[in-house]
Design an enzyme around this catalytic site. Structure first.
Site, short mmCIF file in Angstrom:
data_model
loop_
_atom_site.label_atom_id
_atom_site.label_comp_id
_atom_site.label_asym_id
_atom_site.label_seq_id
_atom_site.Cartn_x
_atom_site.Cartn_y
_atom_site.Cartn_z
N CYS A 23 33.18 68.94 35.31
CA CYS A 23 33.28 68.83 33.86
C CYS A 23 34.40 67.86 33.48
O CYS A 23 35.12 67.36 34.33
CB CYS A 23 33.53 70.19 33.22
SG CYS A 23 35.18 70.84 33.51
N CYS A 26 37.99 68.21 34.77
CA CYS A 26 38.26 67.73 36.14
C CYS A 26 38.74 66.29 36.12
O CYS A 26 39.55 65.87 36.96
CB CYS A 26 37.00 67.82 37.00
SG CYS A 26 36.21 69.43 37.02
N ASP A 499 32.69 26.21 23.70
CA ASP A 499 32.98 24.89 24.24
C ASP A 499 31.67 24.10 24.22
O ASP A 499 30.59 24.70 24.18
CB ASP A 499 33.51 25.04 25.67
CG ASP A 499 33.73 23.70 26.35
OD1 ASP A 499 34.34 22.82 25.72
OD2 ASP A 499 33.27 23.54 27.49
N ASP A 698 33.22 27.26 30.28
CA ASP A 698 32.84 27.24 31.70
C ASP A 698 33.78 26.47 32.59
O ASP A 698 33.71 26.58 33.81
CB ASP A 698 31.43 26.65 31.85
CG ASP A 698 31.43 25.13 31.67
OD1 ASP A 698 32.19 24.64 30.80
OD2 ASP A 698 30.69 24.45 32.39
N ASP A 702 38.99 25.49 30.19
CA ASP A 702 38.69 26.57 29.24
C ASP A 702 39.45 27.85 29.56
O ASP A 702 39.46 28.78 28.75
CB ASP A 702 37.18 26.89 29.24
CG ASP A 702 36.36 25.74 28.69
OD1 ASP A 702 36.86 25.04 27.79
OD2 ASP A 702 35.22 25.53 29.17
#
Length: 814
Positions: A23, A26, A499, A698, A702
């Site tokens: 539960c 825990c 970008d 990418d 960046d």
């Protein structure tokens, strides 16, 4: 298995399964125990997957962590810690493993001296490759096996409990509901003997299938850290104990209170076992995404070593191996095509439906399926370094992460079980002191009902199940959440900054336009220009040559090649003088480009620079090479705007080109000609209006902007540095992935709110009912058996609701 643990100098995340968690209470206990271990920087438990995520630093001891977890009443399965450490690159094989691999094949032994060097080298590399390659797959497989084993035990225990409970329930409850049956039963067997029969059945259920609740619940209670099993254990033992007194020492009870509740105790055990079984089945389904990804890994590979083609386990492929791929085969590792050509289905990795053409120089990804042709490729990344292994690792980390909303839930559930026990005691005291006769019976029944109906499980499962299912579905759509927080925060994003190069556009120049002058054919002009450009190493030249090759044109050898600085290039091709360059080059040669004025103007509006070709003193044609817009970019921008998200382009490219690209895809705001630090500044300025920003990029340039934005989204085809700086990775490299990511975030958070509303609403509404608040007004009391059924179904409801995310499509997530 001996493991050598490397010293850890920085945070290294890894995940281990923990057994015995039942539960939400825990969760806090395991996290706190792990956090106190020296060298643990951060610990987080995902209750849905029953796994503990650890970020460790210098001084971390796996043995100390295992001891700490065991001390609070939970277990790490044998070998799981070593496997997790190895997966994280923190453990290396011990001497026996090295010896075993050395002695396994490759002709390293038995007198083949000439092969010893190469074979041994391959064996040495293969040790690490095989562990890493099978790591995620084996780990996921072991976990699923363990899960199925637990499911099997639950099925067996439920069947036993059901068979033993059914006669007890039918005899007792039918007697209450139908008086003629009760009279008949009393005529067949006297009450005392019937109680003995009930006692035998109930004892077999409680100390057989129900023993799991006692084994975990009682020790937790004695440690002063009660949890879900404690509630069940107290409730069942209270009903059973009261029934024992009625059966064997009735004189201790007033005559009005001499009732047995064996059927309540056994039905509670049976119903909760049924709920646990449904929960186990549903929880197993939440992890299917990882299992599917792991299943993509090839089992074997065909490698060309020293002129011999060998079939070996995929885990033994090492970087530099030449791998042979035939039609229909799965690519075992990442690499670069050396020769041959084919179309490869990458849909399982990128989500893109169309097969991708592969020729010499193309990149292939492990786990993808070759379609028609054959090719050979050089293995570049193997084992845990492959894209598939990284995807599995990222999905596991995201699924194991804890959202900010979960912290609040954990704080509530930490005191929930003790509060329920206290409420149960108060309920007993109230009914015993001021309740109607038989007071003791009413007090017992209502106190047990409070214990049994309370369900911390539903609260504990509400958030993590949605994360696990939603994260898995996102991976299927080509979206990887590297950080779980992004799953919550993305829904609040109001502006997406993109970008240009490699994000909105393809990121590589291509021949986009070609028009031949009168008297020349397009293929003729392209073949001549490409023959000249083949002598150059400029990216524009490469794009023109690739276009000619794609058309299947034969390129004659160019002679007398020379570059005319500032103007262009020239060469002789099969006796014809070919010149290629800007309009000023043509004018220098005395050639007018006026006939292409309209074409040139159109190219300029698109941000493209025209390139002219002259053959033997005549203007032959005009070409344009540009970084073309990705086909899906316009659709993605439109979809984002439909979702109420503004899109801004920030690029280092010149303004004219940037604005031309923006016009093509429908972006209204452009910030151009900025350096990497300029992108960060632009994000600051855009954020001043109090807007939440996501940046999509990418390239290496960046990385600062990806880290600075509220959410950084990296194109998966980009650089490793960009991906490491991001919170979210788009595997397919298309902007439509941003739409899926934001849509999935919204869908997951909506699902979590539904789960939390149900879980908390259920407990707030039904616990007081179980305590008897409706009795004064309506005379209603809640049977512990109904409470057990309601408790079981509440967890199943939460899991079922989370599993709806498995079918969420891109359209639905918007």
């Amino acid at each position: 298995m001996n493991q050598t643990v490397k010293p850890i100098h920085k945070a290294e995340p890894f995940t281990i399964p923990v057994e015995g968690m039942t539960c939400a209470s825990c969760v806090r206990r395991v996290e706190n125990a792990a956090a106190k271990v020296a060298g643990v920087d951060k610990s987080a438990v995902n209750f849905a997957t029953k796994k503990l995520s650890i970020e460790s630093a210098e001084g971390f001891s796996p043995e100390e962590l295992e001891k700490a977890i065991r001390k609070v009443g939970y277990e790490i399965p044998a070998g799981a810690m070593q496997h997790a450490m190895r997966e994280a690159g923190l453990a290396t094989p011990g001497p026996e493993e090295v010896h075993r691999h050395h002695g396994h094949g490759h002709g390293a032994e038995h007198g083949h001296e000439h092969g010893r060097g190469d074979a041994s080298a391959h064996a040495d590399h293969a040790i690490h490759a095989s562990h890493a390659s099978h790591g995620s797959h084996a780990g996921g497989h072991d976990h699923m096996q363990m899960h199925r084993g637990e499911e099997g035990k639950l099925k067996r225990d439920l069947a036993i409990a059901l068979v033993l409970t059914l006669p007890l329930f039918v005899l007792e409850m039918t007697g209450h509901a139908y008086q003629p049956f009760h009279h008949w039963l009393m005529g067949v067997i006297d009450t005392q003997n019937l109680y003995y029969f009930y006692f035998l059945l109930a004892t077999a259920v409680i100390f057989g299938p129900g023993l799991r609740f006692l084994k975990h619940g009682i020790p937790a209670l004695l440690r002063g850290a009660p949890e879900m099993n404690s509630l069940v254990a107290i409730g069942v033992l209270a009903a059973y104990g009261y029934s024992l007194v009625t059966t064997f020492a009735p004189g201790l009870l007033p005559e009005s209170g001499r009732f047995v509740y064996y059927e309540a105790a056994t039905v509670i055990v049976t119903l909760i076992l049924f709920g646990r079984l449904l929960e186990a089945r549903a929880t197993g389904k939440t992890g299917e995404a990882i299992e599917k990804l792991a299943g993509l890994q090839a089992k074997t590979a065909r490698v060309d070593r020293d002129g011999k083609v060998l079939d070996i386990p995929a885990g033994e492929v090492v970087a530099g191996d030449v791998v042979v791929i035939r039609p229909g085969e799965r690519v075992p590792v990442d690499g670069t095509v050396l020769d041959g050509a084919s179309n490869v289905d990458e849909s399982m990795i990128s989500g893109e439906p169309l097969p991708v053409e592969k020729t010499a120089g193309s990149t292939v990804i492990g786990g993808t399926i070759n379609r028609t042709g054959s090719f050979r490729f050089r293995a570049d990344k193997v084992g845990r370094d492959t894209m598939l292994a990284n995807i599995i690792r990222m999905v596991e980390q995201a699924q194991g992460s804890k959202l900010p909303i979960q912290t609040l839930v954990d704080q509530v559930t930490a005191w929930f079980v003790p509060a329920v026990i206290l409420l149960s005691v108060l309920t007993f005291a109230f009914w015993y002191l001021v309740g109607p006769e038989p007071a003791l019976t009413h007090a017992l029944v209502n106190a047990v009902a409070v214990l049994i109906i309370a369900c911390p499980c539903a609260m504990g499962l509400a958030v993590p199940t949605s994360i696990v299912v939603g994260g898995g579905r996102a991976a299927e759509l080509g979206v990887l959440f590297r950080k779980g927080e992004a799953l919550q925060e993305l829904k609040n994003i109001s502006t997406v900054v993109v970008d240009k190069t490699g994000t909105v556009t393809k990121g590589r120049p291509e021949l986009t336009d070609l028009q031949a002058a009168d008297g020349f054919g397009e293929d003729e002009v392209l073949a001549l220009v490409a023959s000249v450009e083949a002598q150059s190493e400029h990216p524009i030249a490469e794009a023109i040559v690739k276009s000619a090759e794609a058309r299947g044109l034969t390129l004659p050898q160019a002679k007398s090649f020379q570059s005319v600085t500032g103007y262009g290039i020239e060469a002789e091709v099969e006796g014809r003088r070919v010149l290629v360059g800007a309009d000023r080059f043509m004018e220098k040669l005395g050639l007018s480009v006026g006939q292409f004025a309209d074409v040139a103007a159109g190219l300029g509006d698109q941000g493209k620079t025209p390139i002219y070709a002259a053959v033997d003193g005549r203007l032959a044609g005009v070409l344009a090479v540009a970084d073309p817009v990705k086909a899906s970019s316009r659709e993605a921008i439109k979809a984002l705007e439909d979702m109420g998200v503004d899109v801004v382009m920030v690029t280092g490219d010149n303004r004219r080109t940037a604005e031309a690209v923006a016009r093509q895809v429908g972006i209204g705001k452009v910030v151009a000609e900025v350096l990497p630090e300029g992108k960060v500044k632009a994000i600051h300025e855009l954020r001043q209006a109090g807007r939440r920003l996501a940046f999509v990029g990418d390239g290496i340039n960046d990385a600062p902007a990806l880290a600075e934005a509220d959410i950084g989204i990296a194109i998966g085809t980009g650089t490793d540095i960009a991906i490491e700086s991001a919170d979210v990775v788009l595997v397919g490299g298309e902007l439509t992935g941003v739409v899926s990511a934001i849509g999935m975030s919204r869908a997951v958070m909506k699902n979590i709110k539904q789960n939390l509303f149900w879980a908390f609403g259920y407990n707030v509404a039904l616990v007081p009912v179980a305590a008897g608040v409706l009795y004064p007004a309506f005379g209603w009391l809640l049977s512990p058996m109904i409470g057990a059924g309601a408790m079981a179904l509440s967890s199943v409801f939460v899991l079922g609701n989370a599993l709806r995310l498995k079918t969420a499509g891109i359209g639905e997530t918007r």
